[in-house]
Design a protein around this motif. Structure first.
Motif, PDB file in Angstrom:
ATOM      1  N   ARG A 129       0.821  -1.203   0.000  1.00 35.78           N
ATOM      2  CA  ARG A 129       0.000   0.000   0.000  1.00 35.78           C
ATOM      3  C   ARG A 129       0.861   1.263   0.000  1.00 35.78           C
ATOM      4  N   PRO A 130       0.299   2.376  -0.524  1.00 34.79           N
ATOM      5  CA  PRO A 130       1.006   3.660  -0.460  1.00 34.79           C
ATOM      6  C   PRO A 130       1.066   4.174   0.970  1.00 34.79           C
ATOM      7  N   ASN A 161       0.649   0.515   6.542  1.00 34.52           N
ATOM      8  CA  ASN A 161      -0.577   0.510   5.748  1.00 34.52           C
ATOM      9  C   ASN A 161      -0.811  -0.807   5.019  1.00 34.52           C
ATOM     10  N   THR A 162       0.255  -1.471   4.605  1.00 34.55           N
ATOM     11  CA  THR A 162       0.095  -2.772   3.953  1.00 34.55           C
ATOM     12  C   THR A 162      -0.467  -3.792   4.934  1.00 34.55           C
ATOM     13  N   ALA A 196      -6.009   1.688   0.953  1.00 36.12           N
ATOM     14  CA  ALA A 196      -5.845   1.916  -0.490  1.00 36.12           C
ATOM     15  C   ALA A 196      -6.842   2.953  -0.997  1.00 36.12           C
ATOM     16  N   ARG A 197      -8.107   2.800  -0.602  1.00 41.16           N
ATOM     17  CA  ARG A 197      -9.135   3.725  -1.079  1.00 41.16           C
ATOM     18  C   ARG A 197      -8.974   5.105  -0.445  1.00 41.16           C
ATOM     19  N   THR A 198      -8.559   5.164   0.793  1.00 39.88           N
ATOM     20  CA  THR A 198      -8.351   6.452   1.442  1.00 39.88           C
ATOM     21  C   THR A 198      -7.247   7.244   0.749  1.00 39.88           C
ATOM     22  N   PHE A 199      -6.144   6.585   0.433  1.00 38.21           N
ATOM     23  CA  PHE A 199      -5.050   7.287  -0.245  1.00 38.21           C
ATOM     24  C   PHE A 199      -5.446   7.702  -1.654  1.00 38.21           C
ATOM     25  N   TYR A 215      -2.560  -0.675  -5.724  1.00 40.95           N
ATOM     26  CA  TYR A 215      -1.402  -1.126  -4.975  1.00 40.95           C
ATOM     27  C   TYR A 215      -0.265  -0.116  -5.122  1.00 40.95           C
ATOM     28  N   ARG A 216       0.723  -0.223  -4.271  1.00 39.12           N
ATOM     29  CA  ARG A 216       1.720   0.816  -4.042  1.00 39.12           C
ATOM     30  C   ARG A 216       2.328   1.406  -5.324  1.00 39.12           C
TER      31      ARG A 216
END
Length: 376
Positions: A129-130, A161-162, A196-199, A215-216
């Motif tokens: 994740r970012p 986050n991942t 993921a959706r928040t970022f 994904y990142r």
């Protein structure tokens, strides 16, 4: 608005009486309201033993004014039930504080035997994740195998986050997390999105992009194609988005369920408190002005203008335990000032409750159990 009073029964609307700029809760009443649905206050007889001095409220106001943004704080002395709440019924973006409510459905499934912390799973590059993710950074761009135990600790202690999205997805997603919060009787806290959706929303990526494409590495490519003005506008919107928000009072109630072990096995309670006690972030926030020896089980959050810290503080000298939830939301102030606001508010409350209950934590807990709220 500042409330003070005995520990509330979660989820019951508050009735209050104004006393010199403070509002005193009657026994068994709640200060954890959603500001959008709260009813007008009704007059009740004040609980004199629970009145916090006006000086505490004025000091919280002074600290809040210095940061120049939205600030909310809720504090609860666990043993006595004495409570202080400044803007405690307003909603604030949780940022990574959301990892605490996300953890509770996972723990429920562990306690039921549906998930085994010793099990290992493969975390693929498409799971990375970012944002902050030591797991993704350590991987060297390759899939890694980890135990659920290690992922849970990474989520809370390292704010990875991942690890968070892996744990969240194994627990049924945001809907299951919010459902568990409601089952515990906590109001004012909602989990609505994955990391993921928040970022994606933070930079203004459209909802039409499936989460499998967020994904990142793909995220960074998509983000970098967006105009800077578009990304800045999305960052501004984050501060007013009603999703993934909490009231300070609601978060304090949530931490109380953890401290008291509501809906948790003894092992799961110890596990989450230990993970939060090992938190690596926020050294200048809640812990910033406390004595170095102070044990704090806490979780920070940082995203957009939101800088938060929530946790359980062990008071020395037999004074008991203090739950504190502080949320700061503004893009118009420096990181240092926002973090300093949290540190100063926490120290103010720490000093007050330590002096008030020094050597009396156990006594007031017994008194409250036998019906004498906030008395010793």
């Amino acid at each position: 608005m500042i409330f003070c009073g005995p520990r509330p029964a979660r989820g019951i609307p508050a009735r209050t009486l104004a006393l010199g700029g403070l509002l005193v809760l009657a026994p068994g009443e709640s200060g954890a309201q959603d500001a959008r649905t709260s009813a007008p206050p009704e007059t009740l007889v004040p609980v004199a033993a629970c009145v916090v001095p006006d000086s505490i409220g004025e000091a919280l106001r002074r600290i809040s004014r210095r940061v120049g943004g939205e600030v909310g704080v809720s504090a609860l002395h666990v043993e006595s039930g004495a409570r202080v709440s400044f803007n405690g019924d307003r909603r604030f973006p949780m940022a990574s504080v959301s990892k605490v409510p996300m953890a509770l459905e996972f723990l429920r499934r562990v306690d039921l035997g549906e998930l085994d912390p010793a099990d290992t799973i493969v975390v693929t590059t498409e799971d990375f994740r970012p944002g902050y993710s030591p797991l993704a950074e350590w991987s060297g761009g390759r899939s890694v195998r980890r135990t659920l135990d290690s992922l849970f600790v990474l989520m809370l202690a390292a704010s990875d986050n991942t690890a968070t999205d892996v744990i969240l997805n194994m627990s049924g997603g945001p809907e299951a997390a919010s459902r568990r919060i409601r089952q515990l009787g906590v109001r004012g806290v909602t989990v609505d999105r994955s990391e993921a959706r928040t970022f994606a929303d933070l930079v203004g990526l459209p909802d039409t992009i499936p989460e499998s494409e967020l994904y990142r590495y793909q995220y960074f490519r998509l983000r970098d194609r967006l105009p800077e003005a578009h990304r800045q506008a999305a960052r501004e919107r984050y501060g007013t988005d009603p999703r993934d928000t909490a009231t300070p009072d609601g978060m304090t109630d949530l931490l109380l369920t953890i401290q008291e072990g509501a809906g948790l096995s003894l092992e799961s309670r110890a596990w989450i408190l230990d993970a939060m006690g090992r938190a690596e972030s926020g050294r200048r926030r809640m812990r910033g002005l406390l004595p170095r020896s102070t044990f704090v089980a806490h979780k920070t959050g940082t995203m957009g203008g939101a800088i938060n810290d929530v946790g359980i503080v062990a008071l020395p000298e037999g004074a008991g335990h203090l739950i504190v939830s502080v949320f700061v939301n503004t893009l118009r102030s420096t990181t240092w000032r926002r973090e300093r606001t949290i540190a100063e508010m926490t120290r103010l409350l720490y000093d007050y409750f330590l002096e008030e209950y020094r050597g009396r934590g156990a006594a007031v807990a017994v008194a409250r159990r036998f019906g004498s709220a906030c008395a010793a």
